[in-house]
Enzyme design. Structure first.
Site, PDB file in Angstrom:
ATOM      1  N   TRP A 141      -5.254  27.487  54.750  1.00  0.00           N
ATOM      2  CA  TRP A 141      -5.219  28.801  54.088  1.00  0.00           C
ATOM      3  C   TRP A 141      -6.652  29.315  53.959  1.00  0.00           C
ATOM      4  O   TRP A 141      -7.609  28.527  54.126  1.00  0.00           O
ATOM      5  CB  TRP A 141      -4.567  28.685  52.695  1.00  0.00           C
ATOM      6  CG  TRP A 141      -3.927  29.985  52.258  1.00  0.00           C
ATOM      7  CD1 TRP A 141      -4.369  30.858  51.314  1.00  0.00           C
ATOM      8  CD2 TRP A 141      -2.729  30.552  52.795  1.00  0.00           C
ATOM      9  NE1 TRP A 141      -3.523  31.925  51.220  1.00  0.00           N
ATOM     10  CE2 TRP A 141      -2.499  31.765  52.126  1.00  0.00           C
ATOM     11  CE3 TRP A 141      -1.824  30.157  53.792  1.00  0.00           C
ATOM     12  CZ2 TRP A 141      -1.412  32.601  52.408  1.00  0.00           C
ATOM     13  CZ3 TRP A 141      -0.736  30.984  54.072  1.00  0.00           C
ATOM     14  CH2 TRP A 141      -0.542  32.190  53.383  1.00  0.00           C
ATOM     15  N   ASP A 216     -11.653  37.028  50.553  1.00  0.00           N
ATOM     16  CA  ASP A 216     -11.394  38.211  49.739  1.00  0.00           C
ATOM     17  C   ASP A 216      -9.949  38.194  49.217  1.00  0.00           C
ATOM     18  O   ASP A 216      -9.171  37.299  49.542  1.00  0.00           O
ATOM     19  CB  ASP A 216     -11.657  39.472  50.563  1.00  0.00           C
ATOM     20  CG  ASP A 216     -10.581  39.698  51.629  1.00  0.00           C
ATOM     21  OD1 ASP A 216     -10.069  38.695  52.180  1.00  0.00           O
ATOM     22  OD2 ASP A 216     -10.249  40.857  51.897  1.00  0.00           O
ATOM     23  N   GLU A 219      -7.201  37.616  51.557  1.00  0.00           N
ATOM     24  CA  GLU A 219      -7.171  36.256  52.105  1.00  0.00           C
ATOM     25  C   GLU A 219      -7.613  36.210  53.566  1.00  0.00           C
ATOM     26  O   GLU A 219      -7.198  35.352  54.325  1.00  0.00           O
ATOM     27  CB  GLU A 219      -5.744  35.666  51.986  1.00  0.00           C
ATOM     28  CG  GLU A 219      -5.059  36.020  50.694  1.00  0.00           C
ATOM     29  CD  GLU A 219      -3.837  35.181  50.398  1.00  0.00           C
ATOM     30  OE1 GLU A 219      -2.774  35.497  50.939  1.00  0.00           O
ATOM     31  OE2 GLU A 219      -3.972  34.216  49.635  1.00  0.00           O
ATOM     32  N   GLU A 220      -8.413  37.160  53.958  1.00  0.00           N
ATOM     33  CA  GLU A 220      -8.754  37.250  55.372  1.00  0.00           C
ATOM     34  C   GLU A 220     -10.251  37.205  55.630  1.00  0.00           C
ATOM     35  O   GLU A 220     -10.705  36.538  56.548  1.00  0.00           O
ATOM     36  CB  GLU A 220      -8.228  38.576  55.952  1.00  0.00           C
ATOM     37  CG  GLU A 220      -6.733  38.697  55.896  1.00  0.00           C
ATOM     38  CD  GLU A 220      -6.242  40.068  56.302  1.00  0.00           C
ATOM     39  OE1 GLU A 220      -5.123  40.158  56.798  1.00  0.00           O
ATOM     40  OE2 GLU A 220      -6.982  41.060  56.109  1.00  0.00           O
ATOM     41  N   GLU A 442       6.680  44.535  49.558  1.00  0.00           N
ATOM     42  CA  GLU A 442       5.220  44.608  49.628  1.00  0.00           C
ATOM     43  C   GLU A 442       4.770  45.885  50.349  1.00  0.00           C
ATOM     44  O   GLU A 442       3.883  46.589  49.911  1.00  0.00           O
ATOM     45  CB  GLU A 442       4.697  43.365  50.372  1.00  0.00           C
ATOM     46  CG  GLU A 442       3.192  43.295  50.500  1.00  0.00           C
ATOM     47  CD  GLU A 442       2.776  42.100  51.356  1.00  0.00           C
ATOM     48  OE1 GLU A 442       2.991  42.118  52.593  1.00  0.00           O
ATOM     49  OE2 GLU A 442       2.232  41.124  50.787  1.00  0.00           O
TER      50      GLU A 442
HETATM   51  C1  NOJ Z   1      -1.194  35.935  54.806  1.00  0.00           C
HETATM   52  C2  NOJ Z   1      -1.996  36.656  53.752  1.00  0.00           C
HETATM   53  O1  NOJ Z   1      -1.354  36.569  52.537  1.00  0.00           O
HETATM   54  C3  NOJ Z   1      -2.214  38.090  54.157  1.00  0.00           C
HETATM   55  O2  NOJ Z   1      -2.977  38.740  53.203  1.00  0.00           O
HETATM   56  C4  NOJ Z   1      -2.874  38.135  55.479  1.00  0.00           C
HETATM   57  O3  NOJ Z   1      -3.026  39.460  55.889  1.00  0.00           O
HETATM   58  C5  NOJ Z   1      -2.102  37.353  56.495  1.00  0.00           C
HETATM   59  N1  NOJ Z   1      -1.860  35.998  56.028  1.00  0.00           N
HETATM   60  C6  NOJ Z   1      -2.817  37.337  57.843  1.00  0.00           C
HETATM   61  O4  NOJ Z   1      -4.057  36.671  57.728  1.00  0.00           O
HETATM   62  C1  NOJ Z   2      -0.878  38.902  50.606  1.00  0.00           C
HETATM   63  C2  NOJ Z   2      -1.929  39.644  49.891  1.00  0.00           C
HETATM   64  O1  NOJ Z   2      -2.914  40.033  50.821  1.00  0.00           O
HETATM   65  C3  NOJ Z   2      -2.538  38.795  48.796  1.00  0.00           C
HETATM   66  O2  NOJ Z   2      -3.459  39.565  48.064  1.00  0.00           O
HETATM   67  C4  NOJ Z   2      -1.473  38.268  47.875  1.00  0.00           C
HETATM   68  O3  NOJ Z   2      -2.044  37.407  46.944  1.00  0.00           O
HETATM   69  C5  NOJ Z   2      -0.398  37.541  48.636  1.00  0.00           C
HETATM   70  N1  NOJ Z   2       0.106  38.359  49.717  1.00  0.00           N
HETATM   71  C6  NOJ Z   2       0.769  37.165  47.739  1.00  0.00           C
HETATM   72  O4  NOJ Z   2       1.363  38.314  47.219  1.00  0.00           O
END
Ligand code: NOJ
Ligand code: NOJ
Length: 593
Positions: A141, A216, A219-220, A442
């Site tokens: 992750w 960030d 999560e990227e 979402e």
């Molecule tokens: C899952 C993350 O929660 C999401 O924010 C991200 O865009 C995708 N993975 C792709 O990296």
């Molecule tokens: C993807 C989002 O980018 C992230 O900010 C969030 O924490 C997870 N989904 C779970 O909702």
């Protein structure tokens, strides 16, 4: 003739504005109870969609595949509970008390779970997500994510401050403070792992954003992030105030120092093109909902339209809002929408997750920022247009000039009305693309607005509730953003100026009501004060313990003390002594003497 055309036009405008406002009224009146119920359905142990989640655990969404969101994220959970805590403490919903107590218990457990980011004392607090049975998620992750501990501290400090007003200081000191302090210490010693910055005379002198991995909020991107820095600043600032309020002045001064440094760093995200660069990594424009979320989650009405903390009505935050919003004209469902009307907005224009779409929570955040701004303008009875915010205002009211307009002027009324309408138009977009059962996923697609990605996203529901509250004039409790200034010179260079996490463990048998504290020769150990000595936790009784961030390579003397019914007992002489290592952490295993 001319006049009648004009008045006909004006009445059409008025009708359409009133029409939109009443559509939004109706939507929110119907949707907010649905949002509340669906939000609570996603919280264990008894939420109807969260089977298997422990008490107080917030699932991100019940979706188990494409995407699998049946986990608990520290960020989502903290934002959801910030909402719940505000609803409870502002008296909007008094049925939420046991949910909050459950959340506290769950976070106390989660903090201690060793995970791929580390243990509680070696970076584990930065782990972004856990299994819903409170065990570690061990898959790969984007980790660590340093906004989580700050957001959790912010939620729990809001709760602690409320309880102090209810004279429940023993629960605050004994239960909440140890949890909050772990997060604050993490923030205090890690915020600058994001990079290096040197300020001189309020100007950014040099910045280096590339350092250790940290992701960030999306999560990227592996680089510093405006949202993360801003929520860390808030946590340190209100953490210092809470520490002072409960007599932990030794740590308060350290948090205040780091708060000033984060505030310095925060300034570096504002760019000369007139918007806030959310991220510096990832090869992106940096136009990102990250910045809008920052304004609403660090809103402090007492700070007015302060621009150094990017308050919702600050010139920077408004200029940035327009730049951010317009970046989403690329979505098909935004085709043909007028410049002064709301768009469907997403995370950032380059997004490709699920094809890159608008999100409910980001579109609602735009509305919320504008509602927050309206609260402050009405409260202060004036509104200022600066060179920085002029593009935002002229988009809504062509020709408006730089100046301060008091509430008695027609310009004030025109601008406030236009901003309210603009805000409502973002909610109207959400209303248009919300299915008839009120469920908020979402995302909604860029092509036709149908819901996509995770269903019943808990954060989407929280976003609707807080936007609704802001529209109704609900003012969150102040966190201390007013009257701040950016220090003229401040420098943070990780490594050289860093700290060492020192764990004090002392075996001491005590009687009921008696507590063990530590005090010593440095600021962080309260400079030998007994009043401000640091309270140790009895969670591992008969071992009492506390972790304190201390300066590296420093010779330090200390002693444990006992307090019982106001009486202080010192350990016998001589003082204990040790030298902190140059970096990392250090353990002291002592027995009361
Ligand atoms: C899952 C993350 O929660 C999401 O924010 C991200 O865009 C995708 N993975 C792709 O990296
Ligand atoms: C993807 C989002 O980018 C992230 O900010 C969030 O924490 C997870 N989904 C779970 O909702």
């Amino acid at each position: 003739m001319r006049w009648s055309i004009l008045s006909a036009l004006l009445s059409i405008v008025a009708v359409s504005v009133r029409g939109q406002s009443s559509t939004v009224d109706a939507f929110l009146a119907a949707e907010s109870p649905i949002a509340k119920a669906n939000l609570l359905a996603n919280i264990g142990p008894s939420g109807s969609k969260s089977q298997g989640a422990k008490a107080g655990i917030v699932i991100a969404s019940p979706s188990k595949s494409n995407p699998d969101y049946l986990y608990t994220w520290t960020r989502d959970s903290a934002l959801v509970f910030q909402t719940i805590i505000e609803q409870y403490t502002l008296g909007l919903d008094t049925s939420l008390r046991s949910q909050i107590d459950n959340f506290v218990t769950s976070q106390k457990i989660i903090q201690q779970v060793s995970n791929p980011s580390g243990t509680v004392s070696s970076g584990g607090l930065g782990e972004p997500k856990f299994n819903i049975d409170e065990t570690a998620f061990t898959g790969s992750w984007g980790r660590p994510q340093r906004d989580g501990p700050a957001l959790r501290a912010n939620a729990l400090i809001t709760w602690a401050n409320f309880l102090l007003t209810q004279s429940n200081s023993s629960y605050v000191t004994g239960t909440l403070w140890p949890i909050i302090k772990l997060d604050l210490d993490y923030v205090s010693s890690n915020w600058n792992q994001t990079g290096y910055i040197l300020f001189k005379n309020n100007l950014v002198f040099s910045v280096n954003h590339s350092r250790k991995p940290r992701f960030d909020l999306w999560e990227e991107v592996n680089s510093s992030s405006f949202f993360t820095t801003a929520v860390q600043h808030r946590a340190l600032r209100q953490g210092a105030a809470l520490a002072t309020a409960i007599g932990q002045t030794g740590v308060a001064s350290g948090y205040t120092t780091q708060a000033a440094n984060t505030l310095c760093f925060l300034q570096s995200y504002w760019n000369s093109a007139g918007y806030t660069t959310a991220n510096t990594g990832g090869g992106r424009s940096g136009k990102d909902a990250n910045t809008i979320l920052t304004s609403i989650h660090t809103f402090d009405a007492a700070a007015g339209c302060d621009s150094i903390t990017f308050q919702p009505c600050s010139d920077r935050a408004l200029a940035n809002l327009l730049v951010y919003v317009n970046a989403f004209r690329i979505y098909t469902i935004n085709n043909g929408i007028a410049a002064n009307q709301g768009l469907a907005t997403g995370r950032y224009p380059e997004d490709s997750y699920f094809g890159g779409n608008p999100w409910y929570l980001t579109t609602l955040a735009v509305a919320e920022q504008l509602y927050d701004a309206l609260i402050v303008w009405k409260q202060q009875g004036s509104l200022t247009v600066t060179a920085v915010s002029q593009p935002f205002f002229t988009n809504l009211s062509p020709g408006v000039t730089i100046g301060t307009y008091s509430s008695s002027t027609s310009t004030f009324t025109t601008l406030v009305t236009a901003v309210k309408d603009y805000a409502d138009s973002f909610v109207a977009v959400v209303a248009k693309y919300t299915p008839s059962n009120g469920a908020l996923s979402e995302q909604y697609t860029r092509s036709n607005g149908s819901p996509t990605s995770a269903s019943d996203l808990t954060w989407s529901y929280a976003a609707l509730l807080t936007a609704f509250g802001a529209r109704n004039g609900v003012v969150p409790i102040s966190w201390g953003a007013s009257g701040l200034t950016v220090p003229a010179t401040c420098q943070r260079n990780n490594g050289a100026g860093g700290t060492v996490a020192v764990s004090f463990n002392v075996q001491a048998t005590t009687v009921w009501g008696e507590n063990i504290y530590v005090t010593g020769s440095v600021n962080e150990l309260a400079n030998w004060s007994t009043d401000n000595a640091l309270l140790l936790s009895a969670d591992s009784y008969p071992t009492w313990k506390i972790t304190v961030n201390l300066p590296p390579s420093t010779s330090i003397q200390y002693k444990y003390i006992r307090k019982f019914n106001g009486a202080v007992t010192w350990e016998s002489d001589p003082n204990r002594q040790f030298t902190t290592p140059s970096s990392g952490s250090y353990n002291l295993n002592d027995s009361w003497k």
